[in-house]
Design an enzyme around this catalytic site. Sequence first.
Site, short mmCIF file in Angstrom:
data_model
loop_
_atom_site.label_atom_id
_atom_site.label_comp_id
_atom_site.label_asym_id
_atom_site.label_seq_id
_atom_site.Cartn_x
_atom_site.Cartn_y
_atom_site.Cartn_z
N ILE A 12 0.53 9.59 5.85
CA ILE A 12 1.95 9.82 5.55
C ILE A 12 2.11 10.46 4.17
CG2 ILE A 12 4.25 8.76 5.46
CD1 ILE A 12 3.01 6.37 7.06
N ASN A 32 -8.06 6.73 -3.93
CA ASN A 32 -9.50 6.43 -4.09
C ASN A 32 -10.30 6.89 -2.88
OD1 ASN A 32 -8.81 4.57 -2.16
ND2 ASN A 32 -9.62 2.78 -3.23
N SER A 34 -10.48 5.83 0.03
CA SER A 34 -11.07 4.78 0.87
C SER A 34 -10.72 5.00 2.33
CB SER A 34 -10.62 3.39 0.41
OG SER A 34 -9.21 3.28 0.47
N ASP A 58 -9.55 3.95 -8.04
CA ASP A 58 -8.96 2.77 -7.40
C ASP A 58 -7.87 2.22 -8.32
OD1 ASP A 58 -8.41 0.21 -6.46
OD2 ASP A 58 -10.46 -0.10 -5.76
N SER A 124 6.92 -1.86 6.25
CA SER A 124 6.61 -1.67 7.67
C SER A 124 7.52 -2.53 8.53
CB SER A 124 5.16 -2.09 7.90
OG SER A 124 4.89 -2.26 9.26
N TYR A 148 -2.17 -8.35 6.53
CA TYR A 148 -1.62 -7.02 6.18
C TYR A 148 -0.09 -7.10 6.05
CZ TYR A 148 0.52 -2.50 7.06
OH TYR A 148 1.35 -1.40 6.98
N LYS A 152 2.79 -6.74 2.74
CA LYS A 152 4.03 -5.93 2.69
C LYS A 152 5.22 -6.80 2.31
CE LYS A 152 2.28 -2.02 3.63
NZ LYS A 152 2.17 -1.06 2.54
N LEU A 199 -2.16 3.24 19.15
CA LEU A 199 -2.12 3.91 20.45
C LEU A 199 -2.34 5.43 20.36
CD1 LEU A 199 -1.67 3.80 23.48
CD2 LEU A 199 0.81 3.87 23.05
N ARG A 230 7.78 0.84 21.76
CA ARG A 230 7.82 1.00 20.30
C ARG A 230 8.69 2.20 19.94
NH1 ARG A 230 5.71 -3.08 21.16
NH2 ARG A 230 3.83 -4.02 20.26
P1 NAD Z 1 -3.51 5.91 5.00
O1 NAD Z 1 -4.61 4.89 5.02
O2 NAD Z 1 -3.72 7.18 5.71
O3 NAD Z 1 -3.11 6.23 3.48
C1 NAD Z 1 -3.22 5.29 2.44
C2 NAD Z 1 -4.00 5.94 1.30
O4 NAD Z 1 -4.11 5.02 0.22
C3 NAD Z 1 -5.43 6.33 1.72
O5 NAD Z 1 -5.63 7.70 1.44
C4 NAD Z 1 -6.32 5.43 0.88
O6 NAD Z 1 -7.52 6.07 0.53
C5 NAD Z 1 -5.43 5.12 -0.32
N1 NAD Z 1 -5.69 3.84 -1.00
C6 NAD Z 1 -5.80 2.61 -0.44
N2 NAD Z 1 -6.02 1.69 -1.38
C7 NAD Z 1 -6.06 2.35 -2.58
C8 NAD Z 1 -6.28 1.94 -3.93
N3 NAD Z 1 -6.52 0.67 -4.24
N4 NAD Z 1 -6.26 2.88 -4.90
C9 NAD Z 1 -6.04 4.18 -4.60
N5 NAD Z 1 -5.84 4.63 -3.34
C10 NAD Z 1 -5.85 3.72 -2.34
O7 NAD Z 1 -2.20 5.18 5.53
P2 NAD Z 1 -0.79 5.78 5.97
O8 NAD Z 1 -0.69 5.66 7.43
O9 NAD Z 1 -0.57 7.09 5.33
O10 NAD Z 1 0.15 4.68 5.34
C11 NAD Z 1 0.72 4.82 4.05
C12 NAD Z 1 1.45 3.54 3.69
O11 NAD Z 1 2.43 3.27 4.69
C13 NAD Z 1 0.54 2.31 3.64
O12 NAD Z 1 0.96 1.49 2.59
C14 NAD Z 1 0.80 1.64 4.97
O13 NAD Z 1 0.57 0.25 4.93
C15 NAD Z 1 2.26 1.97 5.21
N6 NAD Z 1 2.63 1.96 6.64
C16 NAD Z 1 1.92 2.74 7.52
C17 NAD Z 1 2.25 2.71 8.86
C18 NAD Z 1 1.48 3.53 9.87
O14 NAD Z 1 1.58 3.25 11.06
N7 NAD Z 1 0.73 4.55 9.48
C19 NAD Z 1 3.31 1.91 9.32
C20 NAD Z 1 4.02 1.15 8.40
C21 NAD Z 1 3.66 1.18 7.04
C1 UD1 Z 2 0.61 -1.83 14.91
C2 UD1 Z 2 0.41 -3.04 14.02
C3 UD1 Z 2 1.57 -3.13 13.05
C4 UD1 Z 2 1.73 -1.83 12.27
C5 UD1 Z 2 1.91 -0.69 13.27
C6 UD1 Z 2 2.10 0.63 12.57
C7 UD1 Z 2 -0.86 -4.63 15.40
C8 UD1 Z 2 -0.83 -5.92 16.13
N1 UD1 Z 2 0.30 -4.23 14.84
O1 UD1 Z 2 1.77 -2.04 15.63
O2 UD1 Z 2 1.39 -4.20 12.14
O3 UD1 Z 2 2.83 -1.88 11.40
O4 UD1 Z 2 0.77 -0.66 14.13
O5 UD1 Z 2 1.05 1.46 12.69
O6 UD1 Z 2 -1.89 -3.98 15.29
N2 UD1 Z 2 -1.68 -0.13 22.81
C9 UD1 Z 2 -2.43 0.01 23.97
N3 UD1 Z 2 -3.72 0.43 23.84
C10 UD1 Z 2 -4.30 0.72 22.65
C11 UD1 Z 2 -3.53 0.58 21.47
C12 UD1 Z 2 -2.22 0.15 21.59
O7 UD1 Z 2 -1.95 -0.24 25.06
O8 UD1 Z 2 -5.49 1.08 22.63
C13 UD1 Z 2 -0.26 -0.54 22.93
C14 UD1 Z 2 0.09 -1.80 22.16
O9 UD1 Z 2 -0.10 -2.94 22.96
C15 UD1 Z 2 1.57 -1.54 21.83
C16 UD1 Z 2 1.66 -0.01 21.68
O10 UD1 Z 2 0.52 0.50 22.35
O11 UD1 Z 2 2.39 -1.93 22.89
C17 UD1 Z 2 1.64 0.46 20.25
O12 UD1 Z 2 0.51 -0.10 19.58
P1 UD1 Z 2 0.08 0.34 18.12
O13 UD1 Z 2 0.01 1.81 18.03
O14 UD1 Z 2 -1.14 -0.44 17.74
O15 UD1 Z 2 1.31 -0.10 17.20
P2 UD1 Z 2 2.05 -1.52 17.07
O16 UD1 Z 2 1.51 -2.53 18.01
O17 UD1 Z 2 3.50 -1.28 17.11
#
Ligand code: NAD
Ligand code: UD1
Length: 330
Positions: A12, A32, A34, A58, A124, A148, A152, A199, A230
């Site tokens: 993101i 970092n 990671s 980091d 989230s 996790y 948050k 998914l 979702r």
């Molecule tokens: P991502 O893992 O792709 O990006 C997170 C970045 O943070 C990575 O590039 C990682 O290397 C860096 N990072 C982690 N720990 C660090 C540290 N200690 N110091 C420096 N860099 C560090 O994840 P994303 O999907 O882009 O998500 C971004 C944010 O949004 C996260 O906080 C995540 O929890 C939150 N979020 C994501 C989702 C999702 O589904 N992708 C949903 C809800 C919330």
């Molecule tokens: C997951 C995380 C949630 C996080 C969110 C955002 C869990 C339990 N929850 O949620 O904390 O904020 O991602 O990225 O991991 N599914 C399948 N097959 C798969 C994978 C998923 O059927 O291989 C289904 C799941 O049961 C669900 C839907 O697809 O109904 C979406 O799953 P997923 O993409 O993992 O997202 P969340 O469950 O919403």
Amino acid sequence: MKILVTGGCGYIGSHTVVDLLNENYDVVIIDNLSNSKKDVIEKIKKITGKNVTFYEFDMCSKEKLREVFEKENISSVIHFAGLKAVGESVEKPLMYYENNLISTLNLLELMKEYNVKKIVFSSSATVYGNPKSLPIKEDFPLSTTNPYGTTKLMIERILKDLYQANNSFDITILRYFNPIGAHFSGLLGEDPNGIPNNLMPYIMKVAVGKLPILSVFGNDYNTIDGTGVRDYVHVCDLSYGHVLALKNPKPGLKIYNLGTGRGTSVLELINTFEKVNGVTINKKIVGRREGDIDACYASIDKAKEELGFEPRYNIEDMCKDSYNFVKKSN
Ligand code: NAD
Ligand code: UD1
């Protein structure tokens, strides 16, 4: 205006950096690596034709973080950095608490010290636990089911306490629903290492033959076709939500859901992916995944009214862009 984007090489964060550069902000990234790769920086430059300053370290190191605040004249922060895999957080809770909380505390302490008052934080939909009704509004009760999610919720609490103690802070908490899709160039997207948990990344790997078959977790949920529902939102809509949050003139502590307000089932998402991309996704129905809920989708009325947030992309677009990215990156 110089914006510090933590985690800016991630999924993101990288899309948000593109939007910020396109809006003529100066951007400083800390990551970092990671869970991301350095070549993202070059890709961002290629897409925007603009430069970005990158620091690789980091954020749990306060001294390194201090050097950035000392050197760069930061005006606002968007804080994405954090670990995000639910299953891993259950196995390694201390790693999650340490990484997500220490990095955030370091950041907030330095923001206070260097008089940087504006922050946008990635929260989230997981903080709503199992919602009592749908669509989910920002004032619904909060609870979590894994470390996790608890990080948050704890960071949200820290931000609320910070604002309470010092109301010159300008804090926006964005609660994302399910971001999918990729930049239309095919250069940026989500490409997790190993076996994906979520998914859409799983569907993408099956689509290009990197994994043999998708398991659909349960078809006995109380939903339209029995599979989980979702609120999938295009990552480019989500990223633009951060630009809107930065521009929002409303002061104080604000919380917004970012989704589309529409629910899509697992089977609907697979069917759409197959239709728009002309591929077949090999799949089987298996038992429920522990901790999953029937359905989850947002009310985005508040983000629409106060931020002007208006999703532009539908599920077809999200499926097309995800496939375009995975084809180009494999
Ligand atoms: P991502 O893992 O792709 O990006 C997170 C970045 O943070 C990575 O590039 C990682 O290397 C860096 N990072 C982690 N720990 C660090 C540290 N200690 N110091 C420096 N860099 C560090 O994840 P994303 O999907 O882009 O998500 C971004 C944010 O949004 C996260 O906080 C995540 O929890 C939150 N979020 C994501 C989702 C999702 O589904 N992708 C949903 C809800 C919330
Ligand atoms: C997951 C995380 C949630 C996080 C969110 C955002 C869990 C339990 N929850 O949620 O904390 O904020 O991602 O990225 O991991 N599914 C399948 N097959 C798969 C994978 C998923 O059927 O291989 C289904 C799941 O049961 C669900 C839907 O697809 O109904 C979406 O799953 P997923 O993409 O993992 O997202 P969340 O469950 O919403």
